[in-house]
Scaffold this active site. Structure first.
Site, PDB file in Angstrom:
ATOM      1  N   HIS A  41       8.181  -7.375  -3.573  1.00 46.61           N
ATOM      2  CA  HIS A  41       6.905  -7.779  -4.189  1.00 46.61           C
ATOM      3  C   HIS A  41       7.062  -9.091  -4.951  1.00 46.61           C
ATOM      4  CE1 HIS A  41       4.519  -4.211  -3.271  1.00 46.61           C
ATOM      5  NE2 HIS A  41       5.694  -3.596  -3.286  1.00 46.61           N
ATOM      6  N   LYS A  60     -10.644 -11.892 -16.514  1.00 48.21           N
ATOM      7  CA  LYS A  60     -10.882 -12.092 -17.947  1.00 48.21           C
ATOM      8  C   LYS A  60     -10.352 -13.442 -18.455  1.00 48.21           C
ATOM      9  CE  LYS A  60     -12.082  -9.706 -21.752  1.00 48.21           C
ATOM     10  NZ  LYS A  60     -13.237  -8.793 -21.784  1.00 48.21           N
ATOM     11  N   GLY A  85       0.856  -1.187   0.000  1.00 47.03           N
ATOM     12  CA  GLY A  85       0.000   0.000   0.000  1.00 47.03           C
ATOM     13  C   GLY A  85       0.884   1.226   0.000  1.00 47.03           C
ATOM     14  N   SER A  99     -23.224  -8.498 -26.618  1.00 45.31           N
ATOM     15  CA  SER A  99     -22.569  -7.359 -27.254  1.00 45.31           C
ATOM     16  C   SER A  99     -21.640  -7.818 -28.364  1.00 45.31           C
ATOM     17  CB  SER A  99     -21.744  -6.617 -26.207  1.00 45.31           C
ATOM     18  OG  SER A  99     -20.660  -7.442 -25.810  1.00 45.31           O
ATOM     19  N   GLY A 100     -21.433  -9.113 -28.459  1.00 46.47           N
ATOM     20  CA  GLY A 100     -20.421  -9.598 -29.403  1.00 46.47           C
ATOM     21  C   GLY A 100     -19.122  -9.872 -28.663  1.00 46.47           C
ATOM     22  N   GLY A 101     -18.996  -9.319 -27.466  1.00 47.10           N
ATOM     23  CA  GLY A 101     -17.783  -9.513 -26.682  1.00 47.10           C
ATOM     24  C   GLY A 101     -17.817 -10.826 -25.909  1.00 47.10           C
ATOM     25  N   VAL A 102     -16.657 -11.176 -25.360  1.00 47.86           N
ATOM     26  CA  VAL A 102     -16.539 -12.470 -24.697  1.00 47.86           C
ATOM     27  C   VAL A 102     -17.346 -12.531 -23.390  1.00 47.86           C
ATOM     28  CG1 VAL A 102     -14.319 -11.840 -23.646  1.00 47.86           C
ATOM     29  CG2 VAL A 102     -14.899 -14.227 -23.870  1.00 47.86           C
ATOM     30  N   ASP A 103     -17.402 -11.419 -22.641  1.00 50.38           N
ATOM     31  CA  ASP A 103     -18.037 -11.476 -21.319  1.00 50.38           C
ATOM     32  C   ASP A 103     -19.527 -11.802 -21.402  1.00 50.38           C
ATOM     33  OD1 ASP A 103     -15.547 -10.577 -20.760  1.00 50.38           O
ATOM     34  OD2 ASP A 103     -16.163  -8.536 -20.262  1.00 50.38           O
ATOM     35  N   SER A 104     -20.238 -11.056 -22.242  1.00 49.18           N
ATOM     36  CA  SER A 104     -21.679 -11.312 -22.312  1.00 49.18           C
ATOM     37  C   SER A 104     -21.945 -12.679 -22.939  1.00 49.18           C
ATOM     38  CB  SER A 104     -22.395 -10.201 -23.079  1.00 49.18           C
ATOM     39  OG  SER A 104     -21.891 -10.087 -24.383  1.00 49.18           O
ATOM     40  N   CYS A 109       5.312  -5.992   1.769  1.00 44.32           N
ATOM     41  CA  CYS A 109       5.670  -4.579   1.873  1.00 44.32           C
ATOM     42  C   CYS A 109       4.878  -3.901   3.001  1.00 44.32           C
ATOM     43  CB  CYS A 109       5.458  -3.904   0.523  1.00 44.32           C
ATOM     44  SG  CYS A 109       6.353  -2.365   0.369  1.00 44.32           S
ATOM     45  N   TYR A 110       3.933  -3.012   2.701  1.00 46.15           N
ATOM     46  CA  TYR A 110       3.156  -2.364   3.764  1.00 46.15           C
ATOM     47  C   TYR A 110       2.499  -3.402   4.664  1.00 46.15           C
ATOM     48  CZ  TYR A 110      -0.498   0.395   6.037  1.00 46.15           C
ATOM     49  OH  TYR A 110      -1.304   0.980   6.968  1.00 46.15           O
ATOM     50  N   GLU A 149       4.775 -10.792  -6.219  1.00 44.36           N
ATOM     51  CA  GLU A 149       3.720 -10.945  -7.228  1.00 44.36           C
ATOM     52  C   GLU A 149       4.095 -10.364  -8.587  1.00 44.36           C
ATOM     53  OE1 GLU A 149       3.815  -8.947  -4.689  1.00 44.36           O
ATOM     54  OE2 GLU A 149       2.684  -7.094  -4.946  1.00 44.36           O
TER      55      GLU A 149
END
Ligand code: XMP
Length: 517
Positions: free
Chosen positions: A173, A373, A58, A227-232, A85-86, A175
Site C-alpha cells: 500500500h 476537509k 479491497g 452552524s458555526g462550523g467551517v463547512d457551512s 493489492c486487490y 498510500e
C-alpha cells in the site's frame, strides 16, 4: 455527468478502507481525484476522460464468487492503470495472471527490494524500501508479458508492470505513511506514467465552483444554515462570492453552543461579508423540549426536529427562496460507492443532525461535495474567512447537549461552557490547539467528595477529552504534557463553581467513541 475540464485521476473503489487516502494522496499532488464504484462502465470513464486510473485494494479474494469485478474493457482503454493489492491482483488476473492464496500471509512492515528503477520506482528510491503489506493472496504466476519490478521475501511480484500495456501493480500500500517513499511511487505514476501536470489549484477551483453555482441557481435566491462550523461557513462564503445579496444565511442559537460562539460567528460574518444574515435566538425553545431528557439518541432526535422547525419558520419569512445550500463534503457522499453496499453500521445517529430534509421543498446547492476537509479549509482561507472559524475544532450538531451526561440544565450548561473555555485557552496557550483534532470538556453529573477550604464538598466532575485523528473514524487520545493538564485542572476547579474534580479521558476509538454520548 458533469463536464470535467481539469486533469483527473479516477480511484476505482473495490471496498478498500484506504480509498479516501488514495484520493487524498493524489490531490496532495495538485491533481483532482474522484472515487468511483468498481461498477463504473467504460463509457462513463470515457466521459470523465481521466489521465490515469488507480484500482484500490479491497477485502475480497479475486477468486471468491462475490468478489467485486470491474468491466474487463477498462484494461484495454489505453489509460494508465495502477493496481494496489486487490486492484493489482484483479488487473493482472484479467491480463492472464494466476492469483493464489499465499502460504505466508504478509501483514505489516516488510522490506522490499527494488529491481527496476525506470518506472514506478526512480533513482531516488535506492535498492530497498519499507512497504506496508496487508494481503493473503498474491499474483504467483505472472505471464511472460509481465515484468517484476520489486520483490519481498514472500512475494516475488511485490510490484510489476505489463510490458506493453500501461498496467502497473503493487502488492503493498503506497498510500499509507508506513510505506517509506509511498508518495514518491504515487508521484512517479501520476507524473511520469500518466503525464499529469499537477495544476489543480484552489484559486482556479474556486473560480470554476463560482461559475458552477451561478449556472445552477441563475437569478434565484439561496438560503444557507450556518452552524458555526467551517463547512457551512465556507459554503456560505463561496456562494456569496457567486451570487452576493441573493444569498441569505440563517444561524440558529439552540442554547447548546460554546461560549460566545453565536456572537463571534455573527461578528466574523458581518465583518467579512455583507451577507444577509438572520440570527435566530431559539434557546428557550430547544431547552424546553430537552427538559428532563437523558437519553442521548432522544436528545439528538429532539434537537434535529427542533432545528428543522426553527429553520422552516425562519426560511418562510424570506421571500422566494428556491435553493438550500448545504456544506456536504466529499467523505459524506462517497460511502455509498463502497464495494460492499451501504454505509457502515450506525453507532450514533449523529451525522445527520443539521441536515435538512427534502420536504422543505428546496433544491440543493452543495458546492463543497467534491472536497475533503483540509481542502475546504484552504478554500475558506482563500475566501478570506478568519482563522478562528477555519481552524476551530469540529463541534457536533447537537452541541453541548451530548457533552452533558444526563439531563441538560442551564446550570450544567454554564459550568460546561466555562470549563470548556478554560481547557481550550490552556491548550491554545501551550501551542497544542492546531495539533489536536478535537478537544473539549464533558460534564459528568456524579457528585464526588472534595475539600474546599475546611468544608467537604460534593460536586460534579469534568472530564477532559483530546483526540488526534485524521478521519474521525478512529482516534487516539492525545498525550498532553502533565503541566498543561495540571493548569487546566487547577483553573477549572478554582474558577468554575460546581466542579471539584477533573479527569482526563485516556480511551481510544475504537472501542470508545470521541464524544461521550
Ligand atoms: P464519535 O463520538 O462518533 O464522533 O466518535 C465522531 C465525530 O463526529 C462528531 N459527532 C457528531 N457530529 N452530530 C454531529 O454533527 C452528532 O450527533 C455527533 N456525534 C458525534 C464528533 O464530535 C466527532 O467529531
Amino acid at each position: 455527468m458533469q463536464k470535467i475540464t481539469h486533469e483527473i485521476i479516477l480511484v476505482v473503489d473495490f471496498g478498500s478502507q484506504y480509498s479516501h487516502l488514495i484520493a487524498r494522496r493524489i490531490r496532495e499532488q495538485n491533481i483532482y481525484s474522484k472515487i468511483v464504484s468498481y461498477k463504473i462502465t467504460p463509457e462513463e470513464i470515457k466521459k470523465l476522460n481521466p489521465k490515469g486510473i488507480i484500482f484500490s485494494g479491497g477485502p475480497s479474494s479475486v477468486y471468491a464468487s462475490n468478489a467485486p469485478q470491474c468491466d474487463e474493457q477498462i484494461l484495454f482503454m489505453d489509460i494508465p492503470i495502477l493496481g494496489i493489492c486487490y486492484g493489482f491482483q484483479l488487473g493482472s488476473q484479467i491480463l492472464g495472471a494466476e492469483i493464489k492464496s499465499s502460504e505466508n500471509r504478509e501483514y505489516g512492515n516488510t522490506k522490499c527490494t527494488i529491481k527496476d528503477h525506470t518506472s514506478l520506482f526512480d533513482d531516488t528510491l535506492g535498492d530497498s524500501i519499507d512497504v506496508w503489506m496487508s494481503h493473503g493472496d498474491q499474483a504467483i504466476g505472472l505471464p511472460e508479458d509481465f515484468q517484476s519490478l520489486a520483490y519481498t521475501e514472500n512475494c516475488p511480484y511485490a510490484a510489476a508492470r505489463h510490458k506493453e500495456k500501461s498496467f502497473y501493480g503493487v502488492q503493498f500500500h503506497p498510500e499509507v505513511t508506513h510505506t517509506t517513499s509511498g508518495n514518491q511511487i504515487i508521484r512517479n505514476f501520476l507524473f511520469n506514467i500518466c503525464g499529469c501536470a499537477g495544476d489543480w489549484i484552489m484559486s482556479s477551483y474556486i473560480k470554476s465552483a463560482v461559475e458552477k453555482i451561478q449556472k445552477q441557481v441563475g437569478n434565484e435566491r439561496v438560503v444557507c444554515g450556518l452552524s458555526g462550523g467551517v463547512d457551512s461557513a465556507v459554503a456560505a462564503a463561496l456562494i456569496y462570492n457567486a451570487i452576493g445579496s441573493k444569498l441569505s444565511c440563517i444561524f440558529v442559537d439552540n442554547g447548546l453552543l460554546r461560549i460566545n460562539e453565536f456572537e463571534s460567528v455573527i461578528e466574523a460574518f458581518n465583518n467579512n461579508f455583507k451577507v444577509d444574515l438572520h440570527p435566530v435566538n431559539a434557546k428557550e425553545r430547544f431547552l424546553e423540549k430537552l427538559s428532563g431528557v437523558t437519553d442521548p439518541e432522544q436528545k439528538r432526535k429532539i434537537i434535529g426536529h427542533e432545528f428543522i422547525d426553527v429553520f422552516k419558520d425562519e426560511a418562510n419569512k424570506l421571500a422566494d427562496i428556491k435553493y438550500l445550500a448545504q456544506g456536504t463534503l466529499y467523505p459524506d457522499i462517497i460511502e455509498s460507492v463502497s464495494a460492499h453496499g451501504g454505509p457502515t453500521a450506525t453507532i450514533k445517529s449523529h451525522h445527520n443532525v443539521g441536515a435538512l430534509p427534502a420536504e422543505l421543498g428546496f433544491e440543493l446547492v452543495e458546492p463543497l461535495k467534491e472536497l475533503f476537509k483540509d481542502e475546504v479549509r484552504k478554500m475558506g482561507s482563500e475566501l478570506g474567512l478568519p482563522d478562528e472559524i477555519i481552524w476551530r475544532h469540529p463541534f457536533p450538531g447537537p452541541g453541548l447537549a451530548i457533552r452533558i451526561i444526563g439531563e441538560i440544565t442551564q446550570d450544567r450548561l454554564e459550568i460546561l461552557r466555562c470549563a470548556d473555555e478554560i481547557m481550550i485557552q490552556e491548550i491554545q496557550s501551550a501551542g497544542f490547539y492546531g495539533k489536536i483534532a478535537q478537544a473539549f470538556a464533558v460534564f459528568l453529573p456524579v457528585s464526588t467528595v472534595g475539600v474546599m477550604g475546611d468544608e467537604r464538598s460534593y460536586e460534579n466532575v469534568i472530564a477532559l477529552r483530546a483526540v488526534e485523528t485524521t478521519d474521525f473514524m478512529t482516534a487516539d487520545w492525545v498525550k498532553l504534557p502533565y503541566e498543561v493538564l495540571a493548569n487546566i485542572s487547577s483553573r477549572i476547579i478554582n474558577e468554575v463553581r460546581g466542579v471539584n474534580r477533573v479527569v482526563y479521558d485516556i480511551s481510544s476509538k475504537p472501542p470508545s467513541t470521541i464524544e461521550w454520548e
